[in-house]
Design an enzyme around this catalytic site. Sequence first.
Site, PDB file in Angstrom:
ATOM      1  N   SER A 123       0.829  -1.191   0.000  1.00 38.47           N
ATOM      2  CA  SER A 123       0.000   0.000   0.000  1.00 38.47           C
ATOM      3  C   SER A 123       0.871   1.252   0.000  1.00 38.47           C
ATOM      4  O   SER A 123       1.700   1.438  -0.881  1.00 38.47           O
ATOM      5  CB  SER A 123      -0.962  -0.032   1.192  1.00 38.47           C
ATOM      6  OG  SER A 123      -1.970   0.938   1.043  1.00 38.47           O
ATOM      7  N   ASP A 202      -9.157  -4.937  -5.516  1.00 35.11           N
ATOM      8  CA  ASP A 202      -8.548  -3.712  -5.009  1.00 35.11           C
ATOM      9  C   ASP A 202      -8.841  -2.547  -5.951  1.00 35.11           C
ATOM     10  O   ASP A 202      -8.614  -2.640  -7.162  1.00 35.11           O
ATOM     11  CB  ASP A 202      -7.027  -3.926  -4.889  1.00 35.11           C
ATOM     12  CG  ASP A 202      -6.325  -2.770  -4.201  1.00 35.11           C
ATOM     13  OD1 ASP A 202      -6.992  -1.797  -3.832  1.00 35.11           O
ATOM     14  OD2 ASP A 202      -5.091  -2.868  -4.048  1.00 35.11           O
ATOM     15  N   HIS A 234      -7.623  -5.199  -1.096  1.00 40.40           N
ATOM     16  CA  HIS A 234      -6.389  -4.488  -0.759  1.00 40.40           C
ATOM     17  C   HIS A 234      -5.765  -5.039   0.523  1.00 40.40           C
ATOM     18  O   HIS A 234      -6.440  -5.223   1.525  1.00 40.40           O
ATOM     19  CB  HIS A 234      -6.715  -2.996  -0.594  1.00 40.40           C
ATOM     20  CG  HIS A 234      -5.525  -2.114  -0.496  1.00 40.40           C
ATOM     21  ND1 HIS A 234      -4.663  -1.904  -1.544  1.00 40.40           N
ATOM     22  CD2 HIS A 234      -5.045  -1.376   0.540  1.00 40.40           C
ATOM     23  CE1 HIS A 234      -3.709  -1.066  -1.173  1.00 40.40           C
ATOM     24  NE2 HIS A 234      -3.921  -0.738   0.091  1.00 40.40           N
TER      25      HIS A 234
END
Length: 270
Positions: A123, A202, A234
Amino acid sequence: MMEIVKFNDGEIAYDFSPFFKIYKHGYIERCVPIIKVPPSHELPTSLQSKDVLITTEPPISAQANVIAVSIEYRLAPEHPIPTGYEDSWTSLRWVASHANGHGPEPWLNIHGDFSRVFLAGDSAGANIAYNLAVRIRSVLPEMKLAGMILMHPFFLGSKLDKMWFYLCPRNGGLKDSRFKPAAEDMATTGCERVLVFLAGRDKLKNAGRSYYEELKKCGWEGNVEMVEHDGVGHVFHLLKPRCEQALDMMKRLVSFINQEPVIISWTSKI
């Protein structure tokens, strides 16, 4: 810096789910709680960990074992961007100081193999890893990167622009090279190999795929691979570390790290 005051309820000023919400009172609610694992030398596996204070100005904590250094950079929005980038860069320079075997942390001096250094993150951490890799060749020539692993990288996405602008008050707009990698920067990525992980559900998937495609044609001289796991969202590996897709991710990550190094002669374009 925003003062954090806790309230049981209140009106939401900014809703950046599934990451965090900001109330008009000033309280920041993180949708996924941050759980810190204390260091230990008595784990049921061969893994050992310890905390190391890298610097007191600002205070940065690092959890390290014989093969990994995990950077606990200060988080936005409490600490606006570029704080996390600079904390990570300070930490990387600290790691690089051990390359000659005379750094301040004995574990890295004794066990660190600085001929095979990897940057990795998921991320926002993947975004930071990429930006460090772009910067490293011209500033830290003593740190030779063998590869980089980006898990669900946080790059420009159509529904997340407002959050980026909020986290980074001083930004370059939609073309900010930290958030939307520029081809000329990608071409200077300071490593030989890159592995990109994507998740099928995601919202950042398309931005990650675009990064992969652009890296292949920007003039960078390394090798890039991409792996997409269907049916998951995600950073699913943090929420379900024992699921089939997470185990596959770990297997591919280990294989990527243990590959024989590729010899590339770099010609600096800076």
